[in-house]
Design a protein around this motif. Structure first.
Motif, mmCIF file in Angstrom:
data_model
loop_
_atom_site.group_PDB
_atom_site.id
_atom_site.type_symbol
_atom_site.label_atom_id
_atom_site.label_comp_id
_atom_site.label_asym_id
_atom_site.label_seq_id
_atom_site.Cartn_x
_atom_site.Cartn_y
_atom_site.Cartn_z
ATOM 1 N N UNK A 142 0.842 -1.275 -0.077
ATOM 2 C CA UNK A 142 0.065 0.043 0.005
ATOM 3 C C UNK A 142 0.860 1.454 0.085
ATOM 4 N N UNK A 143 1.783 1.439 0.778
ATOM 5 C CA UNK A 143 2.872 2.303 0.866
ATOM 6 C C UNK A 143 3.646 2.635 -0.508
ATOM 7 N N UNK A 144 4.043 1.631 -0.910
ATOM 8 C CA UNK A 144 4.617 1.640 -2.233
ATOM 9 C C UNK A 144 3.767 2.310 -3.414
ATOM 10 N N UNK A 145 2.460 2.013 -3.487
ATOM 11 C CA UNK A 145 1.697 2.437 -4.402
ATOM 12 C C UNK A 145 1.286 3.898 -4.289
ATOM 13 N N UNK A 146 1.104 4.288 -2.730
ATOM 14 C CA UNK A 146 0.884 5.555 -2.293
ATOM 15 C C UNK A 146 1.923 6.612 -2.582
ATOM 16 N N UNK A 147 3.244 6.001 -2.198
ATOM 17 C CA UNK A 147 4.408 6.722 -2.644
ATOM 18 C C UNK A 147 4.402 7.172 -4.013
ATOM 19 N N UNK A 148 4.232 6.050 -4.800
ATOM 20 C CA UNK A 148 4.118 6.361 -6.343
ATOM 21 C C UNK A 148 3.207 7.641 -6.994
ATOM 22 N N UNK A 149 2.068 7.120 -6.337
ATOM 23 C CA UNK A 149 0.863 8.286 -6.783
ATOM 24 C C UNK A 149 1.055 9.454 -6.180
ATOM 25 N N UNK A 150 1.616 9.869 -5.071
ATOM 26 C CA UNK A 150 1.754 10.983 -4.403
ATOM 27 C C UNK A 150 2.705 12.033 -5.251
ATOM 28 N N UNK A 151 3.421 11.494 -6.247
ATOM 29 C CA UNK A 151 4.216 12.385 -6.978
ATOM 30 C C UNK A 151 3.211 12.954 -8.299
ATOM 31 N N UNK A 152 1.998 12.783 -8.260
ATOM 32 C CA UNK A 152 1.140 13.052 -9.191
ATOM 33 C C UNK A 152 -0.029 14.007 -8.674
ATOM 34 N N UNK A 153 -0.058 15.110 -8.346
ATOM 35 C CA UNK A 153 -1.096 15.720 -7.321
ATOM 36 C C UNK A 153 -2.257 15.829 -8.086
ATOM 37 N N UNK A 154 -2.110 15.693 -9.503
ATOM 38 C CA UNK A 154 -3.745 15.826 -10.123
ATOM 39 C C UNK A 154 -4.449 14.349 -9.857
ATOM 40 N N UNK A 155 -3.822 13.298 -9.453
ATOM 41 C CA UNK A 155 -4.420 12.283 -8.980
ATOM 42 C C UNK A 155 -4.849 12.279 -7.338
ATOM 43 N N UNK A 156 -5.864 12.444 -6.919
ATOM 44 C CA UNK A 156 -6.379 12.530 -5.448
ATOM 45 C C UNK A 156 -6.219 11.093 -5.017
ATOM 46 N N UNK A 157 -5.288 11.132 -4.153
ATOM 47 C CA UNK A 157 -4.757 9.718 -3.499
ATOM 48 C C UNK A 157 -5.258 9.814 -1.994
ATOM 49 N N UNK A 158 -5.798 8.653 -1.674
ATOM 50 C CA UNK A 158 -6.222 8.596 -0.129
ATOM 51 C C UNK A 158 -5.684 7.116 0.447
ATOM 52 N N UNK A 159 -4.891 6.838 1.517
ATOM 53 C CA UNK A 159 -4.636 5.654 2.129
ATOM 54 C C UNK A 159 -5.497 5.554 3.651
ATOM 55 N N UNK A 160 -5.870 4.543 3.712
ATOM 56 C CA UNK A 160 -6.508 4.381 5.140
ATOM 57 C C UNK A 160 -5.891 3.261 5.797
ATOM 58 N N UNK A 161 -5.837 3.120 7.119
ATOM 59 C CA UNK A 161 -5.181 2.019 8.008
ATOM 60 C C UNK A 161 -6.017 2.032 9.244
ATOM 61 N N UNK A 162 -6.356 0.900 9.648
ATOM 62 C CA UNK A 162 -6.905 0.810 10.942
ATOM 63 C C UNK A 162 -6.389 0.897 12.269
ATOM 64 N N UNK A 163 -5.070 0.697 11.945
ATOM 65 C CA UNK A 163 -3.992 0.644 13.267
ATOM 66 C C UNK A 163 -3.872 2.491 13.576
ATOM 67 N N UNK A 164 -3.481 2.616 14.766
ATOM 68 C CA UNK A 164 -3.385 4.235 14.825
ATOM 69 C C UNK A 164 -2.232 5.017 14.603
ATOM 70 N N UNK A 174 -11.725 3.492 13.845
ATOM 71 C CA UNK A 174 -11.195 2.358 14.492
ATOM 72 C C UNK A 174 -10.348 2.879 15.826
ATOM 73 N N UNK A 175 -10.493 4.179 16.206
ATOM 74 C CA UNK A 175 -9.698 4.468 17.241
ATOM 75 C C UNK A 175 -10.193 4.397 18.684
ATOM 76 N N UNK A 176 -11.317 3.777 18.532
ATOM 77 C CA UNK A 176 -12.079 3.542 20.007
ATOM 78 C C UNK A 176 -12.706 4.515 20.680
ATOM 79 N N UNK A 177 -12.486 5.655 20.121
ATOM 80 C CA UNK A 177 -12.965 6.914 20.756
ATOM 81 C C UNK A 177 -14.296 7.000 20.414
ATOM 82 N N UNK A 178 -14.748 7.193 19.035
ATOM 83 C CA UNK A 178 -15.964 7.345 18.548
ATOM 84 C C UNK A 178 -16.071 5.883 17.658
ATOM 85 N N UNK A 179 -16.471 4.805 18.325
ATOM 86 C CA UNK A 179 -16.299 3.428 17.609
ATOM 87 C C UNK A 179 -17.592 3.519 16.812
#
Length: 254
Positions: free
Chosen positions: A46-68, A189-194
């Motif tokens: 996931x991070x490899x793909x995100x690092x690659x897409x991050x070089x292209x700001x015209x592509x709006x990219x979001x990466x999510x992770x359940x860990x804090x 998934x933070x446990x605050x607003x589960x």
């Protein structure tokens, strides 16, 4: 040479100029309603793909992770030569080579037939063939590898960073439209607003969320192949030993 193409300018050449349309990442900033690509999971894939897409700001990219946060202890540590060549393209291969252990040889040990209570070396091979790659096979803590990808993302024009503590709990595809047809439901998934959930619409969703992928389950995909019922572990120790191959890769059969 690209850095000096249009004349010298001060600063770190690894830190790209921030794009004006980059996402505002304030503390109380809500999640975006639409993105081009949503990546599930902040493992190496996931991070490899995100690092690659991050070089292209015209592509709006979001990466999510359940860990804090990013992991502290890795689940794997071996990096093959082809992956090292990929790191070279990202610009941090030299840093990895400086920080890591190079696996130059592999040694094989088995019980000594004459004295079965002891082991003896029965073979030693070169780990990477001379004509295979200019890069070494190395060992690195997975958490450190994640940090290197996160640094590339942080210094990219998009200034991309993971949205931690968000877990995918649902995914639907609207086949009647081409405008962000995938709707992803995220749970806090933070446990605050589960109980809190958010929806994000995307053109593409990439499941990099492991063997129990929520993305794969949501689209009805199946995991093909056989499961290996093996137990293994990684130990971070300072060894006080007279074992002759302690600083080399060894396969020891008991």
């Amino acid at each position: 040479m690209q850095f000096y193409k249009n004349g010298f300018r001060g600063g770190n050449p690894d830190i790209k100029q921030a794009a004006p349309n980059r996402r505002n990442r304030g503390v109380n900033e809500p999640l975006p309603e639409k993105v081009d690509v949503l990546i599930a999971g902040t493992g190496p894939a996931g991070l490899c793909l995100a690092a690659q897409l991050a070089q292209f700001p015209d592509i709006e990219t979001m990466i999510v992770e359940r860990m804090p946060t990013n992991i502290i202890k890795g689940k794997a540590d071996g990096i093959n030569t082809r992956t090292m060549e990929m790191f070279q393209a990202f610009g941090f291969a030299d840093k990895v080579k400086r920080e890591t252990y190079w696996v130059n040889q592999t040694n094989f040990w088995m019980p000594d037939p004459v004295n079965p209570q002891h082991i003896k070396r029965v073979g030693r091979v070169q780990d990477v063939a001379d004509d295979s790659s200019e890069m070494p096979h190395i060992l690195i803590n997975q958490a450190r590898l994640h940090e290197l990808f996160l640094e590339v993302m942080k210094n990219s024009p998009s200034r991309l960073a993971p949205d931690y503590s968000w877990e995918i709990v649902g995914l639907t595809i609207d086949e009647t439209t081409n405008d962000h047809p995938v709707t992803v439901t995220l749970k806090d998934a933070s446990g605050v607003n589960w109980w809190a959930t958010r929806t994000v619409r995307a053109n593409y969703v990439v499941g990099c969320d492991g063997a129990h992928s929520a993305v794969r389950k949501a689209i009805g995909g199946e995991l093909h192949g056989d499961a290996a019922h093996q137990a293994w572990g990684v130990m971070d120790i300072l060894a006080n030993t007279d074992f002759p191959d302690v600083r080399q890769k060894c396969l020891i059969s008991s």
